[in-house]
Scaffold this motif. Structure first.
Motif, PDB file in Angstrom:
ATOM      1  N   ARG A 217       0.801  -1.219   0.000  1.00 36.64           N
ATOM      2  CA  ARG A 217       0.000   0.000   0.000  1.00 36.64           C
ATOM      3  C   ARG A 217       0.839   1.277   0.000  1.00 36.64           C
ATOM      4  O   ARG A 217       0.597   2.196  -0.802  1.00 36.64           O
ATOM      5  CB  ARG A 217      -0.943  -0.002   1.216  1.00 36.64           C
ATOM      6  N   GLN A 218       1.826   1.346   0.857  1.00 38.52           N
ATOM      7  CA  GLN A 218       2.645   2.553   0.947  1.00 38.52           C
ATOM      8  C   GLN A 218       3.346   2.839  -0.378  1.00 38.52           C
ATOM      9  O   GLN A 218       3.367   3.988  -0.862  1.00 38.52           O
ATOM     10  CB  GLN A 218       3.663   2.420   2.069  1.00 38.52           C
ATOM     11  N   GLN A 222       2.460   5.981  -2.903  1.00 38.20           N
ATOM     12  CA  GLN A 222       3.544   6.945  -3.077  1.00 38.20           C
ATOM     13  C   GLN A 222       3.920   7.105  -4.553  1.00 38.20           C
ATOM     14  O   GLN A 222       4.154   8.222  -5.023  1.00 38.20           O
ATOM     15  CB  GLN A 222       4.765   6.499  -2.279  1.00 38.20           C
ATOM     16  N   LEU A 223       3.945   6.005  -5.297  1.00 36.55           N
ATOM     17  CA  LEU A 223       4.438   6.034  -6.671  1.00 36.55           C
ATOM     18  C   LEU A 223       3.323   6.084  -7.715  1.00 36.55           C
ATOM     19  O   LEU A 223       3.572   6.456  -8.866  1.00 36.55           O
ATOM     20  CB  LEU A 223       5.308   4.795  -6.949  1.00 36.55           C
ATOM     21  N   GLY A 224       2.104   5.690  -7.322  1.00 42.68           N
ATOM     22  CA  GLY A 224       1.022   5.600  -8.300  1.00 42.68           C
ATOM     23  C   GLY A 224       0.139   6.820  -8.361  1.00 42.68           C
ATOM     24  O   GLY A 224       0.177   7.701  -7.496  1.00 42.68           O
ATOM     25  N   GLN A 225      -0.679   6.858  -9.426  1.00 40.44           N
ATOM     26  CA  GLN A 225      -1.675   7.902  -9.617  1.00 40.44           C
ATOM     27  C   GLN A 225      -3.054   7.252  -9.644  1.00 40.44           C
ATOM     28  O   GLN A 225      -3.261   6.241 -10.303  1.00 40.44           O
ATOM     29  CB  GLN A 225      -1.435   8.653 -10.933  1.00 40.44           C
ATOM     30  N   ILE A 226      -4.014   7.850  -8.919  1.00 42.90           N
ATOM     31  CA  ILE A 226      -5.363   7.312  -8.890  1.00 42.90           C
ATOM     32  C   ILE A 226      -6.057   7.650 -10.208  1.00 42.90           C
ATOM     33  O   ILE A 226      -5.930   8.766 -10.722  1.00 42.90           O
ATOM     34  CB  ILE A 226      -6.161   7.859  -7.679  1.00 42.90           C
ATOM     35  N   GLN A 241     -12.328   2.765  -9.482  1.00 40.71           N
ATOM     36  CA  GLN A 241     -11.143   3.559  -9.149  1.00 40.71           C
ATOM     37  C   GLN A 241      -9.944   2.615  -9.051  1.00 40.71           C
ATOM     38  O   GLN A 241     -10.018   1.566  -8.415  1.00 40.71           O
ATOM     39  CB  GLN A 241     -11.350   4.287  -7.826  1.00 40.71           C
ATOM     40  N   GLU A 242      -8.842   2.994  -9.684  1.00 43.91           N
ATOM     41  CA  GLU A 242      -7.635   2.180  -9.662  1.00 43.91           C
ATOM     42  C   GLU A 242      -6.410   3.082  -9.536  1.00 43.91           C
ATOM     43  O   GLU A 242      -6.451   4.257  -9.919  1.00 43.91           O
ATOM     44  CB  GLU A 242      -7.498   1.367 -10.959  1.00 43.91           C
ATOM     45  N   TYR A 243      -5.319   2.513  -9.023  1.00 41.01           N
ATOM     46  CA  TYR A 243      -4.025   3.187  -9.085  1.00 41.01           C
ATOM     47  C   TYR A 243      -3.320   2.749 -10.372  1.00 41.01           C
ATOM     48  O   TYR A 243      -3.507   1.619 -10.855  1.00 41.01           O
ATOM     49  CB  TYR A 243      -3.154   2.832  -7.881  1.00 41.01           C
ATOM     50  N   GLU A 244      -2.513   3.637 -10.916  1.00 39.10           N
ATOM     51  CA  GLU A 244      -1.699   3.310 -12.072  1.00 39.10           C
ATOM     52  C   GLU A 244      -0.230   3.501 -11.726  1.00 39.10           C
ATOM     53  O   GLU A 244       0.184   4.571 -11.290  1.00 39.10           O
ATOM     54  CB  GLU A 244      -2.064   4.190 -13.262  1.00 39.10           C
ATOM     55  N   LEU A 245       0.546   2.425 -11.891  1.00 33.67           N
ATOM     56  CA  LEU A 245       1.993   2.475 -11.701  1.00 33.67           C
ATOM     57  C   LEU A 245       2.678   2.496 -13.064  1.00 33.67           C
ATOM     58  O   LEU A 245       2.136   1.969 -14.051  1.00 33.67           O
ATOM     59  CB  LEU A 245       2.470   1.254 -10.916  1.00 33.67           C
TER      60      LEU A 245
END
Length: 302
Positions: A217-218, A222-226, A241-245
């Motif tokens: 999670r951290q 920290q590195l991803g964009q929602i 809703q997703e995070y993108e790395l």
């Protein structure tokens, strides 16, 4: 006997499986006639789905080739045109969007996938509208699932969309593929992590799961964009809703690479809640050829 240790979800799933197995109790086992090398004129459509030519009862139709489908699936109108034997029994099926849909069962006595002949192929039968995606005006007619490709033993999926089925497979000593019931699971390395990924050639993109998010999670936040994204499957399209790395390193089999973008799910889905993610077409098409072998249990790239 096990009722005391089963919750309502497990009990419903067990009863649902019994309906399926009892309905097929008198059906003959699936058989493949594979005595030579076979080239299949498959192709990728405008949405990058890998499709194979299928023929039954004198009717031809292209269907999605989908390792993520536990059973092959067909829409009602096509099942009737092809003359499949349809069982009038309702079964609940989980989808990749988390929606449960009602299906019936059917059996194709004889089915050609390219020039490869199968007998007694089981299909789930969906209403036509359940496989129609109105926002993009896209109709899926059918899906060739795991039991069919398992009997192919070794499948070469080329980047241009064509497929090759050798009469005899090759052991590369990799042993990075396992089965969870009817779902293929692939071992993937990323940095110091060893990840277990479900494998879904019907998925356009690779996703990391809610399980991965909880354990990283951290780093993800920290590195991803929602991002807001659409997720499609039998039953329709949902917005999530997703995070993108970015620049996600990985190694599968003998090949290492970096995926420019990868999504991380914030919602839990039944089909891969115990796994780190789902491997899709965006990784497959980064290589000239993918080899999927169910005899020696590996996936590799060339």
């Amino acid at each position: 006997y096990y009722l005391e240790v089963m919750d309502s979800t497990d009990l419903d799933d067990t009863n649902n499986s019994l309906l399926l197995y009892n309905a097929l109790a008198d059906a003959a086992p699936q058989v493949v006639h594979r005595d030579r090398d076979i080239e299949i004129a498959s192709f990728r459509d405008e949405y990058n789905y890998l499709k194979v030519p299928v023929s039954c009862g004198g009717v031809e139709q292209s269907m999605i080739f989908d390792t993520g489908a536990n059973l092959s699936t067909i829409i009602e109108s096509l099942a009737e045109k092809m003359g499949l034997t349809i069982y009038d029994i309702a079964i609940d099926v989980d989808t990749s969007t988390g929606v449960k849909v009602k299906t019936r069962l059917a059996v194709a006595d004889s089915l050609l996938v390219g020039d490869l002949l199968f007998e007694n192929v089981v299909f789930l039968v969906l209403p036509d509208e359940m496989f129609y995606f109105q926002p993009i005006d896209y109709q899926i007619y059918g899906v060739i699932g795991f039991p069919v490709m398992y009997q192919m033993e070794e499948v070469h999926m080329h980047k241009d969309g064509t497929m090759f089925i050798p009469s005899a497979g090759t052991d590369r000593g990799l042993k990075n593929l396992a089965l969870e019931e009817l779902s293929p699971v692939v071992r993937l390395y990323s940095g110091a992590d060893t990840l277990r990924m479900t494998f879904d050639s019907g998925a356009a993109t690779t996703h990391l799961s809610k399980k991965y998010y909880d354990e990283h999670r951290q780093q993800v936040e920290q590195l991803g964009q929602i991002r807001e994204a659409m997720r499609g499957g039998a039953g329709g399209i949902v917005t999530v809703q997703e995070y993108e790395l970015t620049n996600f390193p990985y190694r599968i089999g003998s090949k290492a690479d970096t995926l420019p973008q990868i999504k991380v799910s914030l919602d839990e889905y039944e089909f891969n809640k115990a796994y780190d993610g789902n491997l899709g077409q965006d990784i497959i098409t980064r290589f000239d050829n993918m080899v999927l072998n169910f005899k020696y249990m590996y996936i590799d790239f060339e």
